[in-house]
Motif scaffolding. Structure first.
Motif, PDB file in Angstrom:
ATOM      1  N   ALA A  57      -9.992 -23.541 -21.730  1.00  0.00           N
ATOM      2  CA  ALA A  57      -8.971 -22.746 -20.937  1.00  0.00           C
ATOM      3  C   ALA A  57     -10.200 -21.318 -21.657  1.00  0.00           C
ATOM      4  N   LEU A  58     -10.604 -21.843 -22.754  1.00  0.00           N
ATOM      5  CA  LEU A  58     -12.006 -21.217 -23.864  1.00  0.00           C
ATOM      6  C   LEU A  58     -13.234 -20.496 -23.138  1.00  0.00           C
ATOM      7  N   GLY A  59     -13.348 -21.235 -22.035  1.00  0.00           N
ATOM      8  CA  GLY A  59     -14.577 -20.834 -21.041  1.00  0.00           C
ATOM      9  C   GLY A  59     -15.550 -22.045 -20.958  1.00  0.00           C
ATOM     10  N   MET A 106       3.734 -22.473 -16.790  1.00  0.00           N
ATOM     11  CA  MET A 106       3.109 -21.267 -16.578  1.00  0.00           C
ATOM     12  C   MET A 106       1.706 -21.232 -15.227  1.00  0.00           C
ATOM     13  N   ASP A 107       0.941 -20.260 -15.074  1.00  0.00           N
ATOM     14  CA  ASP A 107      -0.807 -20.981 -14.309  1.00  0.00           C
ATOM     15  C   ASP A 107      -1.368 -20.957 -14.884  1.00  0.00           C
ATOM     16  N   TRP A 108      -2.617 -21.248 -14.913  1.00  0.00           N
ATOM     17  CA  TRP A 108      -3.859 -21.832 -15.260  1.00  0.00           C
ATOM     18  C   TRP A 108      -4.744 -20.093 -15.812  1.00  0.00           C
ATOM     19  N   ASP A 109      -3.997 -19.006 -15.562  1.00  0.00           N
ATOM     20  CA  ASP A 109      -5.037 -17.998 -15.276  1.00  0.00           C
ATOM     21  C   ASP A 109      -4.026 -17.747 -17.110  1.00  0.00           C
ATOM     22  N   THR A 110      -2.966 -17.109 -16.598  1.00  0.00           N
ATOM     23  CA  THR A 110      -2.255 -17.215 -17.797  1.00  0.00           C
ATOM     24  C   THR A 110      -2.049 -18.037 -19.314  1.00  0.00           C
ATOM     25  N   PHE A 111      -2.658 -18.871 -18.803  1.00  0.00           N
ATOM     26  CA  PHE A 111      -2.370 -20.317 -20.447  1.00  0.00           C
ATOM     27  C   PHE A 111      -3.969 -20.197 -20.751  1.00  0.00           C
ATOM     28  N   ALA A 112      -5.274 -19.760 -19.650  1.00  0.00           N
ATOM     29  CA  ALA A 112      -6.164 -19.373 -20.306  1.00  0.00           C
ATOM     30  C   ALA A 112      -6.419 -18.494 -21.440  1.00  0.00           C
ATOM     31  N   ARG A 113      -5.276 -16.896 -20.384  1.00  0.00           N
ATOM     32  CA  ARG A 113      -5.707 -15.533 -21.428  1.00  0.00           C
ATOM     33  C   ARG A 113      -4.871 -16.091 -22.746  1.00  0.00           C
ATOM     34  N   LYS A 114      -3.794 -16.696 -22.376  1.00  0.00           N
ATOM     35  CA  LYS A 114      -3.064 -16.799 -24.171  1.00  0.00           C
ATOM     36  C   LYS A 114      -3.812 -17.669 -25.043  1.00  0.00           C
ATOM     37  N   ALA A 149      -6.678 -15.577 -26.695  1.00  0.00           N
ATOM     38  CA  ALA A 149      -5.869 -14.285 -27.674  1.00  0.00           C
ATOM     39  C   ALA A 149      -5.370 -15.083 -28.633  1.00  0.00           C
ATOM     40  N   PHE A 150      -5.021 -16.968 -28.847  1.00  0.00           N
ATOM     41  CA  PHE A 150      -4.519 -17.267 -30.277  1.00  0.00           C
ATOM     42  C   PHE A 150      -5.382 -17.880 -30.926  1.00  0.00           C
ATOM     43  N   GLN A 151      -6.682 -17.969 -30.290  1.00  0.00           N
ATOM     44  CA  GLN A 151      -8.132 -18.982 -30.661  1.00  0.00           C
ATOM     45  C   GLN A 151      -9.023 -17.391 -32.130  1.00  0.00           C
ATOM     46  N   LYS A 152      -8.477 -15.761 -31.981  1.00  0.00           N
ATOM     47  CA  LYS A 152      -9.389 -14.966 -32.414  1.00  0.00           C
ATOM     48  C   LYS A 152      -8.998 -15.046 -33.633  1.00  0.00           C
ATOM     49  N   GLY A 153     -10.175 -15.928 -34.405  1.00  0.00           N
ATOM     50  CA  GLY A 153     -10.007 -15.244 -35.904  1.00  0.00           C
ATOM     51  C   GLY A 153      -9.722 -17.210 -35.971  1.00  0.00           C
ATOM     52  N   PHE A 154     -10.296 -18.260 -35.493  1.00  0.00           N
ATOM     53  CA  PHE A 154     -10.433 -19.392 -35.367  1.00  0.00           C
ATOM     54  C   PHE A 154     -12.115 -19.915 -34.623  1.00  0.00           C
TER      55      PHE A 154
END
Length: 540
Positions: free
Chosen positions: A349-351, A459-467, A470-475
């Motif tokens: 998901a991060l890429g 949820m679909d993959w794109d929604t999951f990856a986007r979240k 977002a959640f991993q900023k700062g980690f």
């Protein structure tokens, strides 16, 4: 789209498929602001200060100092815009502005000689390799606080790891003693003549966790002076996080420079790194702390049905003080480690593409190959020390701490380090990688990812990856994640992180500070701190 959705639910129903303070660049402004003419502000400040100088006697050099300081700060503020774009998953954009610094101050007094010290300090470190590492580096600082002669620490042979390795089997003793000679006097053992002259055996005590220097001076020092030999047991995390900066730097010198692995361990670790580099220019190291005891202790549920509940429940009985917990609630609170499958989903998901090379560092994985299969499917270029070392690993197999040291070396040298927990190895390596240039270190944001993983099928993959992004900023191991006093000092060594001079960063002749040429200055600084050892001293 179907390929991406397949990542969210792995087929086959596998068991577990379900200090100097760093600058802050992120802007908190919600609305765009009109650019400010900083040249106009500088001009106004120069004019105002010039008028003041007519009455106060300030000279023109003061005006120049204020102007340069303002412009320098403005240069760093320009970095705010960089962080608004997509994050570079392989390296930090800000790493070039910071470096590890722990050189002793000229005002830091030299170590007390053995004959003049307050006595001999014996340390019994506890836990596994990385827990012991924290105890050893803290013991160096405690010996300094007490003006004591430190005896080479004893390692724990009776813990869960059941490894009978001694300090000299894992760490280079000669290097450890020589490197810290100016800071602390260290000996291999209490002199036999001195021990024979003692009326009583060494006094043994255990200090409270995270004790401040004042505790050692008030409660420990009098006993040391009276008995001459004192042993501190269960010595892990027994020194406070927040202490004087000079002592913090000593902590860093002990941890990041003095504790060097023996030659056999170092050579095999580097051989594995070379083999990974031969297959890929860059690779990810994943520390899967997914052993049965750790899962049982967490009280979490990982999708293995009654078999899992019964097996982990039996292991959990080892700790009489543990109470029953709600597994789902623990997951929602972020108190459960991610499964190997979930770690793989987070990375994708991060890429990170499925052709990325990963090195997996772990002990016994609960569920074995069945647990690892979903991660292998997401990242087919999957390697472990057992796969890479072959026959070279045989001499180390009976010793869990030496095996952990090999994993430590490969994880430290990796381009990206990932962990699914916040255990001792995760903390130690996160701190070291910050000190060594803020190499990318991914720590799952468990409080946000735990609930997300429970809902991923909705949820679909794109929604999951986007979240996930977002959640991993700062980690992700960025410099601005560090705050003085936050977490364990071994994970956030803020007193040992310095900013590079702005001229070093923008000097085109030196190129990118993360490059070979740009890092030369840091290596030169590190060499200045290392003692010159003879050939005999360099032997393992």
């Amino acid at each position: 789209m179907s390929d991406k959705l397949a990542l969210l639910q792995h087929p086959g129903g596998s068991l577990l498929s379900h200090k100097p303070e760093c600058c802050k660049w992120r802007s908190s402004a919600a609305q765009p602001r009109k650019p400010i003419s900083w040249s106009l502000i500088c001009g106004l400040m120069l004019f105002c200060l010039g008028m003041i100088s007519l009455f106060t006697g300030h000279v023109a050099s003061d005006l120049e100092w204020y102007s340069q300081r303002l412009m320098k700060r403005r240069s760093y503020f320009k970095l705010e815009g960089i962080n608004k774009g997509p994050i570079d998953i392989w390296q930090s954009d800000y790493a070039k502005y910071f470096y590890g610094c722990s050189k002793r101050s000229r005002n830091f007094p030299l170590a007390i000689r053995e004959r003049s010290s307050n006595g001999y300090l014996l340390i019994a470190a506890s836990g596994g390799l990385n827990q012991q590492r924290t105890g050893i580096s803290d013991a160096v600082v405690v010996a300094r606080i007490l003006n004591a002669t430190l005896v080479i620490p004893e390692l724990d042979h009776r813990s869960y790891w059941k490894d009978d390795s001694d300090f000299a089997n894992i760490f280079d003793v000669n290097w450890f003693i020589s490197y810290l000679a100016k800071d602390v006097t260290i000996v291999r053992r209490v002199p036999d003549k001195f021990m024979r002259s003692m009326d009583k055996p060494p006094y043994t005590m255990r200090v409270p966790r995270k004790s401040p220097p004042e505790y050692y001076l008030d409660q420990v020092l009098p006993i040391l002076q009276r008995r001459s030999v004192l042993q501190l047991t269960k010595f892990d995390y027994r020194l406070a996080n927040n202490i004087d900066d000079e002592l913090q730097k000593l902590r860093c010198r002990a941890n990041y420079h003095a504790l060097r692995f023996t030659k056999p361990i170092q050579e095999l670790g580097q051989k594995l790194v070379t083999r990974m580099r031969a297959m890929a220019n860059r690779f990810i190291a994943v520390h899967l702390r997914f052993e049965p005891d750790m899962l049982a202790f967490s009280g979490c549920y990982f999708g293995g049905g009654d078999k899992e509940r019964n097996e982990l429940g039996e292991i959990r009985k080892r700790w009489e003080t543990l109470t029953d917990v709600d597994a789902d609630e623990e997951r929602r609170r972020g108190r459960c480690p991610l499964t190997p499958h979930e770690v793989g989903l987070m990375l994708r998901a991060l890429g990170f593409a499925n052709d990325s090379y990963i090195y997996v560092a772990s002990g016994e994985i609960y569920g074995g190959e069945e647990t690892l299969r979903p991660l292998r499917d997401l990242f087919p270029n999957f390697y472990t020390k057992e796969m890479l070392a072959n026959e070279d690993l045989k001499p180390f197999l009976p010793f869990s701490s030496r095996l952990a040291a090999i994993d430590y070396i490969v994880c430290d040298e990796s381009d990206v380090f990932v962990t699914n927990n916040n255990g001792n190895m995760a903390k130690i390596l996160a701190g070291r990688r910050r000190y060594m240039g803020h190499k990318r270190t991914v720590r799952p944001n468990a409080k946000r990812l735990g609930p997300l993983m429970m809902e991923r099928d909705e949820m679909d993959w794109d929604t999951f990856a986007r979240k996930v992004k977002a959640f991993q900023k700062g980690f992700m191991g960025e410099p601005d994640e560090m705050r003085p006093g936050r977490g364990e000092f071994h994970e956030y060594p803020y007193s040992c992180i310095c900013e590079r001079p702005l001229s070093d960063v923008v000097d085109n002749k030196r190129g990118d500070p993360r490059s070979e040429q740009g890092n030369q200055g840091l290596r030169e600084r590190s060499k200045e701190e290392e003692p010159v050892l003879g050939a005999k001293d360099n032997e393992a």
